[in-house]
Design a protein around this motif. Structure first.
Motif, PDB file in Angstrom:
ATOM      1  N   ARG A 168       0.848  -1.200   0.000  1.00 13.06           N
ATOM      2  CA  ARG A 168       0.000   0.000   0.000  1.00 13.06           C
ATOM      3  C   ARG A 168       0.877   1.241   0.000  1.00 13.06           C
ATOM      4  NH1 ARG A 168      -2.364  -3.104   4.339  1.00 13.06           N
ATOM      5  NH2 ARG A 168      -4.187  -4.273   3.608  1.00 13.06           N
ATOM      6  N   LEU A 169       0.600   2.156  -0.926  1.00  9.87           N
ATOM      7  CA  LEU A 169       1.333   3.414  -1.029  1.00  9.87           C
ATOM      8  C   LEU A 169       0.404   4.575  -0.723  1.00  9.87           C
ATOM      9  CD1 LEU A 169       3.021   1.403  -2.842  1.00  9.87           C
ATOM     10  CD2 LEU A 169       3.699   3.404  -4.167  1.00  9.87           C
ATOM     11  N   SER A 170       0.913   5.528   0.045  1.00 11.75           N
ATOM     12  CA  SER A 170       0.232   6.808   0.250  1.00 11.75           C
ATOM     13  C   SER A 170       1.226   7.913  -0.077  1.00 11.75           C
ATOM     14  CB  SER A 170      -0.265   6.958   1.690  1.00 11.75           C
ATOM     15  OG  SER A 170      -1.258   6.003   1.995  1.00 11.75           O
ATOM     16  N   VAL A 171       0.911   8.696  -1.098  1.00 10.00           N
ATOM     17  CA  VAL A 171       1.770   9.816  -1.486  1.00 10.00           C
ATOM     18  C   VAL A 171       1.209  11.068  -0.835  1.00 10.00           C
ATOM     19  CG1 VAL A 171       2.727  11.141  -3.385  1.00 10.00           C
ATOM     20  CG2 VAL A 171       2.323   8.682  -3.660  1.00 10.00           C
ATOM     21  N   LEU A 172       2.056  11.744  -0.051  1.00  8.51           N
ATOM     22  CA  LEU A 172       1.643  12.924   0.713  1.00  8.51           C
ATOM     23  C   LEU A 172       2.369  14.137   0.153  1.00  8.51           C
ATOM     24  CD1 LEU A 172       2.020  11.113   4.127  1.00  8.51           C
ATOM     25  CD2 LEU A 172      -0.152  11.681   3.045  1.00  8.51           C
ATOM     26  N   GLU A 173       1.604  15.057  -0.449  1.00  7.39           N
ATOM     27  CA  GLU A 173       2.172  16.257  -1.063  1.00  7.39           C
ATOM     28  C   GLU A 173       2.061  17.457  -0.137  1.00  7.39           C
ATOM     29  OE1 GLU A 173       0.864  15.401  -5.714  1.00  7.39           O
ATOM     30  OE2 GLU A 173      -0.242  16.833  -4.500  1.00  7.39           O
ATOM     31  N   THR A 179      -1.962  23.463   0.434  1.00  2.00           N
ATOM     32  CA  THR A 179      -2.262  22.592  -0.710  1.00  2.00           C
ATOM     33  C   THR A 179      -1.935  21.127  -0.417  1.00  2.00           C
ATOM     34  OG1 THR A 179      -0.078  23.014  -1.663  1.00  2.00           O
ATOM     35  CG2 THR A 179      -1.887  24.452  -2.352  1.00  2.00           C
ATOM     36  N   GLU A 180      -1.883  20.766   0.860  1.00  2.00           N
ATOM     37  CA  GLU A 180      -1.584  19.376   1.214  1.00  2.00           C
ATOM     38  C   GLU A 180      -2.585  18.431   0.546  1.00  2.00           C
ATOM     39  OE1 GLU A 180      -1.729  16.597   5.202  1.00  2.00           O
ATOM     40  OE2 GLU A 180      -0.719  18.549   5.369  1.00  2.00           O
ATOM     41  N   ARG A 181      -2.071  17.285   0.039  1.00  2.00           N
ATOM     42  CA  ARG A 181      -2.924  16.313  -0.628  1.00  2.00           C
ATOM     43  C   ARG A 181      -2.377  14.919  -0.390  1.00  2.00           C
ATOM     44  NH1 ARG A 181      -3.960  15.022  -6.980  1.00  2.00           N
ATOM     45  NH2 ARG A 181      -1.688  15.191  -7.021  1.00  2.00           N
ATOM     46  N   ARG A 182      -3.272  13.933  -0.352  1.00  2.00           N
ATOM     47  CA  ARG A 182      -2.892  12.524  -0.153  1.00  2.00           C
ATOM     48  C   ARG A 182      -3.487  11.670  -1.263  1.00  2.00           C
ATOM     49  NH1 ARG A 182      -3.889   8.991   5.397  1.00  2.00           N
ATOM     50  NH2 ARG A 182      -3.884   6.910   4.443  1.00  2.00           N
ATOM     51  N   ILE A 183      -2.644  10.802  -1.846  1.00  2.00           N
ATOM     52  CA  ILE A 183      -3.077   9.871  -2.887  1.00  2.00           C
ATOM     53  C   ILE A 183      -2.755   8.461  -2.420  1.00  2.00           C
ATOM     54  CG2 ILE A 183      -2.779   9.152  -5.291  1.00  2.00           C
ATOM     55  CD1 ILE A 183      -1.801  12.027  -5.846  1.00  2.00           C
ATOM     56  N   ASP A 184      -3.755   7.602  -2.330  1.00  2.00           N
ATOM     57  CA  ASP A 184      -3.587   6.221  -1.880  1.00  2.00           C
ATOM     58  C   ASP A 184      -3.727   5.266  -3.055  1.00  2.00           C
ATOM     59  OD1 ASP A 184      -3.334   6.755   0.985  1.00  2.00           O
ATOM     60  OD2 ASP A 184      -5.457   7.297   0.911  1.00  2.00           O
ATOM     61  N   ALA A 185      -2.883   4.233  -3.073  1.00  2.00           N
ATOM     62  CA  ALA A 185      -2.948   3.250  -4.156  1.00  2.00           C
ATOM     63  C   ALA A 185      -2.204   1.988  -3.736  1.00  2.00           C
ATOM     64  CB  ALA A 185      -2.360   3.801  -5.451  1.00  2.00           C
ATOM     65  N   ILE A 186      -2.430   0.915  -4.485  1.00  2.00           N
ATOM     66  CA  ILE A 186      -1.658  -0.315  -4.369  1.00  2.00           C
ATOM     67  C   ILE A 186      -0.581  -0.286  -5.448  1.00  2.00           C
ATOM     68  CG2 ILE A 186      -1.773  -2.841  -4.443  1.00  2.00           C
ATOM     69  CD1 ILE A 186      -3.260  -1.592  -2.071  1.00  2.00           C
ATOM     70  N   VAL A 194      -0.333  12.706 -11.887  1.00  2.00           N
ATOM     71  CA  VAL A 194       0.591  13.835 -11.763  1.00  2.00           C
ATOM     72  C   VAL A 194       0.818  14.109 -10.279  1.00  2.00           C
ATOM     73  CG1 VAL A 194       0.964  16.274 -12.245  1.00  2.00           C
ATOM     74  CG2 VAL A 194      -0.168  14.813 -13.942  1.00  2.00           C
ATOM     75  N   ILE A 195       2.079  14.113  -9.878  1.00  2.00           N
ATOM     76  CA  ILE A 195       2.455  14.276  -8.468  1.00  2.00           C
ATOM     77  C   ILE A 195       3.348  15.504  -8.340  1.00  2.00           C
ATOM     78  CG2 ILE A 195       3.629  13.203  -6.499  1.00  2.00           C
ATOM     79  CD1 ILE A 195       1.154  11.701  -7.259  1.00  2.00           C
ATOM     80  N   ALA A 196       3.130  16.292  -7.278  1.00  2.00           N
ATOM     81  CA  ALA A 196       4.001  17.439  -7.019  1.00  2.00           C
ATOM     82  C   ALA A 196       5.410  16.960  -6.681  1.00  2.00           C
ATOM     83  CB  ALA A 196       3.437  18.267  -5.863  1.00  2.00           C
ATOM     84  N   ASP A 197       6.400  17.762  -7.042  1.00  2.00           N
ATOM     85  CA  ASP A 197       7.781  17.378  -6.749  1.00  2.00           C
ATOM     86  C   ASP A 197       8.029  17.257  -5.248  1.00  2.00           C
ATOM     87  OD1 ASP A 197       8.602  17.147  -9.370  1.00  2.00           O
ATOM     88  OD2 ASP A 197       9.265  19.231  -9.509  1.00  2.00           O
ATOM     89  N   LEU A 198       7.365  18.078  -4.451  1.00  2.00           N
ATOM     90  CA  LEU A 198       7.549  18.033  -3.004  1.00  2.00           C
ATOM     91  C   LEU A 198       6.575  17.007  -2.424  1.00  2.00           C
ATOM     92  CD1 LEU A 198       9.165  19.324  -0.683  1.00  2.00           C
ATOM     93  CD2 LEU A 198       7.250  20.891  -0.350  1.00  2.00           C
ATOM     94  N   ASN A 199       7.041  15.792  -2.250  1.00  2.00           N
ATOM     95  CA  ASN A 199       6.163  14.744  -1.729  1.00  2.00           C
ATOM     96  C   ASN A 199       6.951  13.729  -0.930  1.00  2.00           C
ATOM     97  OD1 ASN A 199       6.517  11.980  -3.355  1.00  2.00           O
ATOM     98  ND2 ASN A 199       6.804  13.653  -4.825  1.00  2.00           N
ATOM     99  N   LEU A 200       6.232  12.974  -0.152  1.00  2.00           N
ATOM    100  CA  LEU A 200       6.782  11.888   0.648  1.00  2.00           C
ATOM    101  C   LEU A 200       5.889  10.667   0.442  1.00  2.00           C
ATOM    102  CD1 LEU A 200       8.091  11.953   4.267  1.00  2.00           C
ATOM    103  CD2 LEU A 200       6.212  10.421   3.710  1.00  2.00           C
TER     104      LEU A 200
END
Length: 403
Positions: A168-173, A179-186, A194-200
């Motif tokens: 499980r991946l969660s990308v936290l921008e 403008t914080e955002r979270r994208i969850d995926a397998i 499209v993902i912001a360069d500043l992410n974890l």
């Protein structure tokens, strides 16, 4: 005297999120160093000259201002994969004040509800992605600082290749910002949004049922390595590494490295362990380069050449393994001379000639000789029998502290 240099950790919430001490330092600074994004977070009322870091990055322009009131901006906690650690190696503690903000990993752990002390924190910012391979185990949680917006897709692909597609991946921008955002995926289902360069990236590692088990303990399966037959086999490798006894921060020379298995497993023992693999054969050099990346230690340094000539000028090691070439003139002597006092030298021999060389060396320098016999059960018609591998003679010697 008050410190001339203040390192200010700043978050996505910018100047308004800073404490009193950080604001006062910025107000009193004659110059402020930072990246364009960090400097843009400051209000126009600050009088200090705003300076971008040079490219390629260098601390020299900053160090030249020693004695002036200077501020450095860092994202979050300056001591967490940040410029604070670099500065601490060159600026005395009394000359510098560090004012951290919450790190991106602290914010990510809070968003995920993960206990930070139970999470492995990593960075692929200007670092090889292959280093993640040493940390991927089922049930482990990772927090990975991304290099850019392409990192999440590349990590999802790496997980799939390793047999960890169900992870499980969660990308936290833009953590902590408006403008914080979270994208969850397998990982198996990653679609490259499209993902912001500043992410974890927060990763919960989940293995496929048939994913290889690659323990950090010595003795990986032989199938974990690409090799041309010159490979220290699994059981002998485990015995050899037990005598080499890697501890954090130590350097190993893997002389006559073959496929690099000893140096690779040495580095997998702890993230700060280092190794030099000395190998003359071009085909085996390519195998080492593949194996070090596949097993998560891209920092293993390949020295192209033959001992003893290739050893000249190398950093003195804490331990040396000689897997081939013990009969070559000058190899044992050069290794022993380079080894640090108190260091360990382990050499393996298969032939009678190399065994005699180790016996003669032991007569002069001491140490222990061990004979290793390994047999495996294999079919013999309708029955099974023991198939004996070639015996290995192992020399294990510690260099005296006064040598």
């Amino acid at each position: 005297m008050a410190p001339w240099l203040t390192v200010v950790g700043i978050g996505e919430d910018g100047y308004k999120g800073l404490g009193k001490n950080a604001r006062q330092a910025l107000l009193g600074a004659s110059r402020i160093f930072g990246s364009p994004r960090q400097l843009d977070l400051l209000p126009v009322c600050l009088r200090g000259e705003r300076l971008l870091w040079p490219s390629p990055f260098s601390l020299e322009p900053l160090l030249a201002l020693r004695g002036e009131p200077v501020c450095v901006l860092a994202s979050g906690d300056p001591m967490f994969f940040g410029v604070g650690a670099s500065l601490a190696r060159q600026v005395p503690g009394d000359d510098m004040l560090i004012l951290p903000a919450p790190s991106s990993c602290s914010l990510a752990a809070a968003r995920m509800g993960w206990a930070l002390q139970e999470v492995v924190t990593l960075s692929v910012v200007a670092r090889p992605l292959a280093a993640l391979n040493a940390h991927i185990f089922s049930g482990v949680r990772l927090l990975v600082l991304s290099n850019d917006g392409q990192s999440p897709g590349a990590i999802a692909a790496l997980l799939r290749d390793r047999g960890f597609g169900p992870s499980r991946l969660s990308v936290l921008e833009h953590l902590g910002g408006a403008t914080e955002r979270r994208i969850d995926a397998i990982a198996n289902d990653w679609t490259d949004p499209v993902i912001a360069d500043l992410n974890l990236i927060a990763i919960e590692c989940i293995a496929e049922p048939d994913a290889p088990r690659l323990s950090r303990l010595a003795g990986l399966p032989d199938s974990a390595f690409r090799h041309d037959g010159q490979l220290t086999k699994r059981d002998v490798r485990a015995i050899t590494l037990a005598r080499l006894a890697p501890t954090p921060g130590e350097l190993l020379w893997d002389v006559g490295a073959g496929s690099g298995s000893i140096g690779i497993e040495w580095m997998r023992a702890h993230p700060s362990c280092r190794a030099l693999a000395i190998e003359a054969d071009e085909g085996r050099q390519q195998l080492i380069e593949h194996n070090r990346d596949a097993l998560g230690v891209p920092g293993l340094q390949l020295i192209r050449g033959s001992a003893p000539h290739a050893l000249a000028g190398l950093e003195r090691p804490d331990a040396i393994f000689i897997g081939g070439g013990v009969t070559r003139e000058g190899v044992l002597e050069a290794c022993w001379a380079a080894l640090k006092p108190g260091g360990r030298l382990v050499a393996n021999a298969v032939t009678l000639q190399s065994e005699m060389t180790l016996m003669a060396w032991r007569e002069q320098h001491g140490g222990e000789l061990t004979r290793i016999h390994i047999a495996q059960a294999q079919p013999l018609g309708d029955f099974d029998t023991w198939r004996q591998a070639l015996p290995i003679t192992l020399l294990d010697v510690v260099k005296p502290l006064d040598a």
